[in-house]
Design a protein around this motif. Structure first.
Motif, PDB file in Angstrom:
ATOM      1  N   TYR A 288       0.699  -1.145   0.070  1.00 40.22           N
ATOM      2  CA  TYR A 288      -0.031  -0.015  -0.044  1.00 40.22           C
ATOM      3  C   TYR A 288       0.875   1.199  -0.018  1.00 40.22           C
ATOM      4  CZ  TYR A 288      -4.280  -2.798   0.821  1.00 40.22           C
ATOM      5  OH  TYR A 288      -5.465  -3.363   0.454  1.00 40.22           O
ATOM      6  N   ILE A 292       1.789  -0.704  -4.973  1.00 41.18           N
ATOM      7  CA  ILE A 292       0.379  -0.553  -5.457  1.00 41.18           C
ATOM      8  C   ILE A 292       0.464   0.510  -6.580  1.00 41.18           C
ATOM      9  CG2 ILE A 292      -0.490   0.971  -3.962  1.00 41.18           C
ATOM     10  CD1 ILE A 292      -3.162  -0.344  -3.909  1.00 41.18           C
ATOM     11  N   GLY A 293       1.201   1.586  -6.683  1.00 43.81           N
ATOM     12  CA  GLY A 293       1.139   2.312  -7.659  1.00 43.81           C
ATOM     13  C   GLY A 293       2.093   1.948  -8.800  1.00 43.81           C
ATOM     14  N   GLY A 294       2.478   0.764  -8.880  1.00 42.74           N
ATOM     15  CA  GLY A 294       3.279   0.033 -10.085  1.00 42.74           C
ATOM     16  C   GLY A 294       4.812   0.798  -9.929  1.00 42.74           C
TER      17      GLY A 294
END
Lengths: 332, 305, 546
Positions: A288, A292-294
């Motif tokens: 997280y 998650i944002g790559g």
């Protein structure tokens, strides 16, 4: 000693292996490197296919992990992405209280799993092994190993359907005016819950390796000890357990190397019902807070740190095993 | 380890001890029955749900314990058109070839690493061990697979995962427990390394070969993500990936419904459970066939000859 | 509005202003900011969006309106029209396409008569690489890293550094489709203007949208359950809504009003006039989380939860809400507008939509606009002829209802993949099997209501006619913030975790303030700065963060 049986399953080894070489003999004197290479060259040839696969499909792409120190953008490429030093490591090096909470949860869960989950397949294997009826033993084994094939999504859904606040148990209690018990969605019970799920899913599967080890126990040892009047417990302690001790120690050490990794998918699926305080673990925290944002760089950085920690833990555990006279993962 | 002379005959079970008392047997029975029940009931729910109709599932709100109007519609829906059947063959092929090759590489490597003191023993062992801790990212793996021309090839599903350090270490541990006298004796008799491996070590290691083979077969069977990345041609997709497309993200009535708006009808619960059954049955059937290799006392025959 | 040069600001003026003003009137607490679409003189992004030229292929039973109410059809038009005289992409050869899928895998092109028929009609071989939606981002990233881009690729909303990827690898289509040039592709011209806005990057148009209705999410209710209790499906205030929810809840009968706490927060937020993600006034951005109304919505839902109006496992977000709605365990829940038909068809129950009332009963609530496009179909950089060919492919895929091409794409070949049952096309077994090729995730015809029975279409239309005039758009759509994409997951999780902690009673409402602070620190403030910079400068590359 007679000749070993030469029949049995044929190996599936590819035909590329060498023909029988000359025996190295049992000579004791120290040898030079060159002599040892000559002596062991066929052994090395046997290792070649596996080592080649490891080098090609593991070490070569492992070089890509330099992105841990880069702001990696797939469209730019690994070599052209800019260096950023240790910036990607900041997700786990920032003293964030939430990170510390996640680390604590991880270690607690890992400890619980080593203490309560790890022994269960062993006990189950011993229990199965002690069954008189071979058919019953096989039947039970075949049933118990099935849950391993269920995905966590299904396991979690089934637990919820059975034990959830609106599940079968609580519906029964409510309709009989017995109150209800909050088993799921109760932060205090989260660790026992996920532990129960892991046991349910993988205990039967875990027995397989121990059953294989138990299959090697020399039955004459049992007979001999029985003749000595050894009780079943003494037999277990002196004959059965020693025979699987090596495998148990090996698995335990490798498990320690994984101490920072606890069921990501299982936990993330149930995180919402208990909140992050109770359920955040290292992997979910990192997920997280970066991945998650790559953010490939953060994922690689965390992978490196976890790998290093695992390596150190295994090194220490192996040293400890040597002190106890076990061979561990590798020898001294 | 002691071996004493036989003095008085006793009625023995397999372990050589008298059968346990009623209490012990009763306790074992209770434990095993409970354990099996915990497993069987949820499975019953899975199978029942796959056979149930939508009305009953809707009423139950998810899983049903027994199908009131059992039907095979869900299985028909999955198997219609041959896509799943084809994927089944792909998966069986990849699993078979992959497992055999993998078992071969693993056994050879484990054997080569089972002799402390041999040339380069420790560096090689460490080379294998390190792979447990450091894994390549998916993009470098993709670039590698692409650069060696394996995209859209079944080999891309096999070669990258051929050797698993954990399994090598397990197998090596089993190999190392084979009494040294056996292999030394063979060596004196003029046997080479490959002969020792194939004629002594492997026959004595059926149990661990079965275990590692099962681990690998299950891993090949369950894998889908490499196929996502490496296989563009859906005709070459393995079963797990094809079945994955039946299980759309069914988080509906959710906050972000808009994203899915326009998506087709999600698969019903019965189809999702039928998928579970279809993907599980072939691999679950493997185990019972392997069990005979777990029979006790294999080693003794060899040692005592 | 089919022929004017229209930028972001112009769009707000043309389509959103009235709604924004309505919103302002409805909620005094936040009324000062909403009408600013009219008042400001900010520079525009400088992109001329394609004109909106409604299709005349088949006249709907209920015509679409300019502000975004969808056209409605009571039945499938039977007098089909050829939208193309000849295959439009003739000579394009193989067109490689990367997209995601939500359907079961179809048979491959060689074994798929439907796919081949589509290829023949398009005039090109549509070589689609399809990936389950859950795995799509990983696939897209590896394809981009590998460098062999397909001709057309779905660029996910969550792709990191999306703006740079588009600018470096993909074609700016504005030279082909801006303004009235879109008339060359009449079926793309049928897309509502709202749907084009998310394609704006770096002062260019970087893709063809996959149009969706602006109405977005709807609060659905079981009309039959409301009727059984004599409850009002159009509550006039929060209190009235709460009364209905309380009346519907009966744990002994295994029934609760709701199953989705976070969805309810949004809905109560609509009553209170919470902005749609951002509110912009005078070039300054305020996030919904920073508003008092949003905090209040969380507190109200926590109260409803404490009062037992939610399914006991609701906070797990792990329950099958559609099934529970279908079997009457929960009576209300928000879902995408397309779920109206899915719920009604699957469960055979009376589905109704409840527009949000104003919180205190004075005026109206607002309706939060959805994202009017599913993803963005970008084109690999290529010469103008190739781009034109690809646009022709997209144009074919967007052919609207009433055209033979539409029927071919949705249902396949008549007699082979579907049969007419009265005025309803029914797929054959072959059709069900072969028609799951995910063409609809390349692009699709503009959304419509129906074709379904008149009663249902009328109910859906009535909802839209109520909700669309009250719609509140997200003023950041068409602007670009790298942080908003890169940190989206983390930021969403901060808020989600806090909301669930609060509504499930694990923490008090004061945890909300901490979460909002954490949200600001973790990127919220950075996003604000990027949006404000984007609005402030007419620069063609507004995406670079400071």
């Amino acid at each position: 000693m007679g000749a070993p049986p030469m029949t049995g399953t044929r190996t599936t080894a590819p035909a590329s292996g060498p023909q029988a070489g000359p025996p190295p003999g049992a000579a004791r004197p120290r040898r030079t490197r060159a002599q040892r290479f000559r002596r062991d060259r066929f052994l090395l040839l046997l290792a070649l296919p596996g080592i080649a696969v490891v080098l090609l499909f593991h070490y070569l792409p492992l070089a890509g992990n330099v992105i841990a120190f880069k702001d990696y953008q797939p469209y730019i490429g690994i070599s052209d992405s800019p260096w950023v030093g240790f910036a990607n490591f900041s997700v786990i090096w920032n003293g964030d209280p939430e990170f510390l909470n996640a680390l604590t949860n991880t270690l607690v869960i890992s400890f619980v799993q080593v203490a309560f989950v790890f022994p269960i397949p062993i006990a189950l294997a011993l229990l199965l092994n002690s069954l008189l009826s071979e058919r019953l033993k096989r039947l039970v084994q075949s049933v118990l190993y099935l849950p391993h094939f269920m995905s966590w999504v299904v396991v979690v859904a089934i637990f919820q359907q059975m034990l959830g606040n609106a599940g079968l148990l609580n519906t029964f209690l409510r309709t009989h005016e017995l109150g209800d018990v909050s088993l799921l969605g109760n932060p205090d019970l989260f660790i026992p819950l996920i532990t129960a799920q892991v046991i349910w899913k993988d205990a039967g599967w875990g027995t397989i390796i121990f059953l294989a080890a138990l299959s090697r126990v020399d039955t004459e040892l049992y007979e001999a000890s029985a003749v000595d009047g050894a009780s079943r417990w003494r037999q277990l302690w002196h004959v059965t357990l020693p025979s699987i001790r090596g495998v148990v120690v090996l698995l335990l050490i490798l498990k320690l190397g994984d101490a920072l990794t606890v069921g990501f998918e299982q936990i993330i699926l149930q995180r919402d019902s208990v909140g992050a305080d109770a359920s955040e673990v290292l992997d979910t925290y990192v997920y997280y807070n970066g991945v998650i944002g790559g953010d490939w760089g953060v994922a690689a950085a965390v992978g490196l740190v976890k790998g290093l920690v695992g390596l150190v833990l295994v090194y220490l555990a192996n040293k400890f095993a040597h002190l106890l006279g076990e061979s561990g993962v590798y020898q001294k | 380890m002691t071996a004493l002379a036989n003095r008085k005959p006793v009625r023995r079970n397999v372990n050589g001890t008298p059968p346990p008392g009623i209490a012990v047997r009763g306790a074992k029975g209770v434990v095993l029955i409970l354990a099996c029940a915990f497993v069987v009931i949820p499975f019953l729910a899975v199978v029942s749900t796959s056979l149930a109709d939508q009305q009953q599932i809707t009423e139950a709100g998810g899983y049903v314990l027994w199908p009131e109007r059992p039907n095979l519609d869900a299985y028909r829906a999955i198997l219609a058109g041959g896509v799943v059947t084809r994927a089944l063959f792909v998966s069986v092929g990849v699993t078979l070839v992959g497992t055999l090759l993998s078992l071969a590489c693993t056994a050879l490597l484990a054997y080569a690493l089972s002799r402390p003191g041999s040339f380069a023993h420790k560096p090689l062992l460490m080379t294998v061990l390190f792979t447990l801790f450091f894994t390549p990212g998916i993009i470098p793996m993709y670039l590698l697979v692409r650069s060696i021309g394996l995209l859209d090839s079944y080999w891309s599903l096999i070669l990258p995962v051929l050797v698993n350090a954990f399994q090598v270490l397990i197998m090596r541990a089993f190999f190392m427990e084979i009494p040294r006298e056996l292999t030394d004796a063979a060596r004196i008799d003029g046997a080479g390394e490959l002969q020792i491996l194939t004629r002594i070590v492997l026959p004595l290691s059926k149990a661990v070969l079965a275990v590692i083979g099962l681990f690998q077969a299950v891993a090949f069977w369950n894998a889908f993500f490499n196929a996502v990345l490496y296989i563009n041609d859906t005709a070459k997709w393995p079963l797990q990936l094809v079945l994955r497309t039946y299980v759309v993200d069914n988080t509906s009535l959710g906050v972000d419904g808009t994203e899915l708006a326009g998506a087709a009808m999600p698969a019903s619960q019965s189809i999702q459970m039928a998928i579970l059954v279809v993907s599980l049955v072939p691999i679950a059937l493997v185990y019972p066939f392997l069990q005979r290799h777990f029979a006790k006392g294999i080693l003794i025959g060899a040692v005592k000859g | 509005m089919s022929d004017i040069h229209i930028g972001r600001r112009g769009l707000l003026r043309a389509t959103g202003g009235a709604a924004l003003l309505a919103a302002a009137g409805g909620t005094a607490a936040c009324g000062d900011g909403a009408g600013t679409g009219e008042a400001q003189t900010l520079s525009e992004t400088g992109v001329e969006l394609p004109s909106y030229i409604p299709s005349e292929i088949a006249a709907p039973d209920l015509a679409a309106t300019e502000d975004g109410v969808l056209a409605g059809y009571y039945s499938f038009p039977r007098d089909l029209v050829d939208a193309f005289d000849a295959p439009p992409a003739d000579g394009a050869g193989t067109v490689s396409i990367l997209t995601n899928m939500f359907n079961p895998v179809p048979p491959g092109m060689g074994d798929n008569a439907y796919w081949q028929a589509v290829n023949a009609s398009v005039g090109a071989e549509l070589d689609i690489t399809m990936t389950p939606a859950a795995d799509y981002l990983a696939k897209l990233s590896t394809i981009i890293a590998g460098g062999d881009l397909p001709d057309m690729l779905l660029v996910s909303a969550s792709l990191a550094n999306r703006s740079d990827v588009l600018a470096n690898l993909c074609a700016d289509l504005s030279g082909h489709i801006s303004g009235d040039k879109i008339a060359d592709y009449p079926h793309l011209a049928n897309f509502p203007t709202d749907s084009w806005l998310p394609s704006v990057y770096n002062g260019g148009l970087y893709g063809v949208p996959n149009p969706r209705a602006i109405v977005g999410t709807i609060m659905f209710a079981r009309g039959d359950l409301f009727a059984a209790q004599g409850l009002n499906l159009a509550p006039g205030s929060y209190d009235e809504f709460l009364e209905a929810a309380t009346a519907l809840t009966d744990p002994a009968a295994n029934r609760w009003a709701f199953g989705n706490p976070r969805g309810l927060i949004t809905y109560v937020g609509n009553m209170l006039g919470v902005p749609n993600v951002w509110r912009e006034e005078g070039g300054e951005f305020t996030n919904e989380y920073e508003t008092e109304e949003r905090r209040e919505a969380v507190a109200r839902v926590a109260e409803m939860m404490a009062a037992g109006l939610f399914h006991p496992d609701a906070a797990s977000e792990n329950i099958n809400l559609r099934d529970l709605f279908g079997n009457g365990t929960i009576a209300m829940g928000p879902d995408g507008y397309a779920a109206w038909d899915i719920l009604a068809d699957t469960y055979g129950v009376d589905v109704q939509g409840i527009p949000a009332p104003s919180y205190d009963g004075n005026g109206e609530g607002v309706h939060r606009a959805g994202t009017a496009s599913f993803g963005l179909m970008a084109f690999k950089k290529a010469d103008d002829d190739r781009i034109a060919q690809l646009l022709n492919v997209a144009n074919w895929l967007a052919a609207p209802i009433g055209s033979t091409e539409y029927m071919l794409r949705k249902f396949g070949v008549e007699g082979q993949h579907f049969e007419w049952d009265g005025d309803t096309p029914v797929k054959t077994a072959l059709g069900t099997n072969e028609t799951t090729v995910p063409f609809e995730y390349v692009t699709d015809a503009a959304p419509i209501l129906g074709p379904r029975a008149q009663a249902r279409v009328d109910a859906q239309r009535a909802f839209q006619e109520t909700a669309v005039p009250r719609i509140v758009r997200d003023p950041s759509i068409g602007l670009y913030s790298n942080t908003a994409i890169d940190n989206a997951g983390e930021l969403a999780e901060i808020i989600k975790a806090a909301e669930l902690d609060i509504v499930s009673g694990r923490k008090g409402i004061e945890a909300w303030d901490e979460a909002v602070d954490a949200w600001r620190a973790a990127g919220g403030d950075a996003i604000r700065a990027e949006f404000e910079a984007a609005v402030d400068t007419a620069s063609p590359s507004p995406s670079e963060s400071a």
